[in-house]
Design a protein around this motif. Structure first.
Motif, mmCIF file in Angstrom:
data_model
loop_
_atom_site.group_PDB
_atom_site.id
_atom_site.type_symbol
_atom_site.label_atom_id
_atom_site.label_comp_id
_atom_site.label_asym_id
_atom_site.label_seq_id
_atom_site.Cartn_x
_atom_site.Cartn_y
_atom_site.Cartn_z
ATOM 1 N N SER A 40 87.002 10.090 76.189
ATOM 2 C CA SER A 40 87.857 10.911 75.328
ATOM 3 C C SER A 40 87.803 10.461 73.872
ATOM 4 O O SER A 40 88.151 11.239 72.975
ATOM 5 C CB SER A 40 89.305 10.853 75.831
ATOM 6 N N LEU B 101 88.802 10.288 67.024
ATOM 7 C CA LEU B 101 89.921 11.091 67.529
ATOM 8 C C LEU B 101 89.629 12.587 67.457
ATOM 9 O O LEU B 101 90.545 13.396 67.608
ATOM 10 C CB LEU B 101 91.192 10.787 66.721
ATOM 11 N N ASN C 252 88.239 14.609 69.538
ATOM 12 C CA ASN C 252 88.562 15.368 70.750
ATOM 13 C C ASN C 252 90.056 15.681 70.816
ATOM 14 O O ASN C 252 90.447 16.799 71.170
ATOM 15 C CB ASN C 252 88.140 14.580 71.994
ATOM 16 N N TYR C 253 90.893 14.715 70.468
ATOM 17 C CA TYR C 253 92.337 14.948 70.487
ATOM 18 C C TYR C 253 92.748 15.888 69.354
ATOM 19 O O TYR C 253 93.642 16.729 69.533
ATOM 20 C CB TYR C 253 93.078 13.617 70.384
ATOM 21 N N ARG D 245 86.490 16.815 75.257
ATOM 22 C CA ARG D 245 87.781 17.487 75.289
ATOM 23 C C ARG D 245 88.391 17.441 76.677
ATOM 24 O O ARG D 245 89.605 17.266 76.837
ATOM 25 C CB ARG D 245 87.636 18.947 74.848
ATOM 26 N N ALA E 131 89.777 14.038 77.233
ATOM 27 C CA ALA E 131 90.997 13.863 76.436
ATOM 28 C C ALA E 131 92.177 14.560 77.107
ATOM 29 O O ALA E 131 93.289 14.011 77.178
ATOM 30 C CB ALA E 131 90.779 14.405 75.023
ATOM 31 N N THR F 44 93.232 12.530 80.100
ATOM 32 C CA THR F 44 94.022 11.355 79.709
ATOM 33 C C THR F 44 95.466 11.740 79.413
ATOM 34 O O THR F 44 96.411 11.052 79.839
ATOM 35 C CB THR F 44 93.394 10.690 78.481
ATOM 36 N N LEU F 45 95.661 12.842 78.701
ATOM 37 C CA LEU F 45 97.018 13.296 78.386
ATOM 38 C C LEU F 45 97.759 13.751 79.636
ATOM 39 O O LEU F 45 98.968 13.514 79.778
ATOM 40 C CB LEU F 45 96.958 14.432 77.363
#
Length: 288
Positions: A46, A67, A69-70, A254, A257, A260-261
């Motif tokens: 991610s 960062l 992707n986030y 993506r 990411a 992960t979230l």
């Protein structure tokens, strides 16, 4: 003064126990690394740029984190809506499951009839039906009756899917609570609702914590039913993750990411309820 010497082989069991202990620790470390490897791959990917993700040479540790992707996920403007949809559906189905499952488990634990334990354990068999088997029939029913309430349908479906496990789990906990506590509360003038919510519920915290964790996790991560029954505005986070699979390719950065979230809320939920979960796992055995 005479000295007694121990046999030469007496120290062998000590070294053997020490070697066994070292071997057990090595096995645990290896198994832990195997379990943590997918999590590390997801989190590290991610933070990788597209060039590193698509590189033919795997970059496990040495890469320049980013960062992007986030930023791309939050920049699309729909993440807040998808997060709210997932929270509403998962929390609502969890609360309904705990309420209905607790009442059913209490009734089974206190009612006296032949086959009571078999009925309580048999409810778990219903949970073994995978959601993918129910996807087409449920979709046919929803479209046949032209039901537009996506949230309500998913909440009721997840409640129905999780009820068997909740009943089976809480049944064992209620069996361990002495009936004399309820009788004493009734003698003191407590109503049935007061007995259930003020006497029994505090004693059932461990059982409800375990049931809540499993129920929330299943409702939070479910994909097949949510994919079929939600629209563009009512998507959940797992369904929104699938939108990164396009005709031009798979946006792995993506997707990782988003994964992960998505994994953060269940991990936090489990972390804060860890003590109750451990107590529930050790105390929630079903008695015959």
């Amino acid at each position: 003064m005479t000295q007694t010497s121990s046999p030469a082989g007496a120290a062998t069991p000590v070294y053997r126990r020490r070697n066994n202990g070292i071997f057990h620790y090595v096995v645990l470390i290896v198994l832990s690394l195997i379990c943590l490897a997918p999590i590390w791959i997801m989190i590290s990917t991610s933070f990788k740029p597209d060039v590193a993700v698509q590189s033919s040479t795997p970059m496990w540790f040495f890469f320049v984190p980013t960062l992007d992707n986030y930023v791309n996920i939050f920049g699309r403007g729909n993440f807040d809506r998808y997060l709210g949809n997932s929270l509403i559906i998962a929390l609502s189905s969890t609360l309904l499951t705990l309420l209905a499952g607790g009442l059913c488990a209490y009734a089974l634990a206190r009612a006296q009839f032949r086959g009571r334990s078999f009925l309580a354990n048999g409810t778990l068999l219903i949970r073994m039906v995978p959601p993918a088997v129910l996807a087409i029939p449920v979709f046919a029913i929803v479209t046949g009756f032209a039901i537009d309430a996506d949230f309500v349908v998913l909440i009721l479906l997840y409640t129905a899917l999780n009820l068997p496990f909740a009943i089976w789990l809480l049944f064992g906990f209620y069996q361990q609570i002495p009936v004399e506590l309820e009788e004493a509360a009734i003698v003191d003038g407590a109503s049935p609702l007061q007995v259930f919510f003020q006497v029994l519920m505090p004693l059932m915290k461990s059982g409800y914590a375990v049931a809540a964790i499993f129920t929330f996790r299943i409702a939070w991560n479910e994909f097949i039913l949510a994919l079929l029954l939600t629209g563009r505005q009512s998507r959940t986070l797992p369904v929104a993750t699938s939108t990164f699979i396009t005709d031009t390719g798979v946006e792995w950065g993506r997707i990782m990411a988003m994964g992960t979230l998505i994994a953060i809320p269940p991990l936090l939920f489990t972390f804060f309820a860890a003590r109750q979960i451990i107590a529930g796992m050790t105390a929630g055995a079903v008695k015959g």
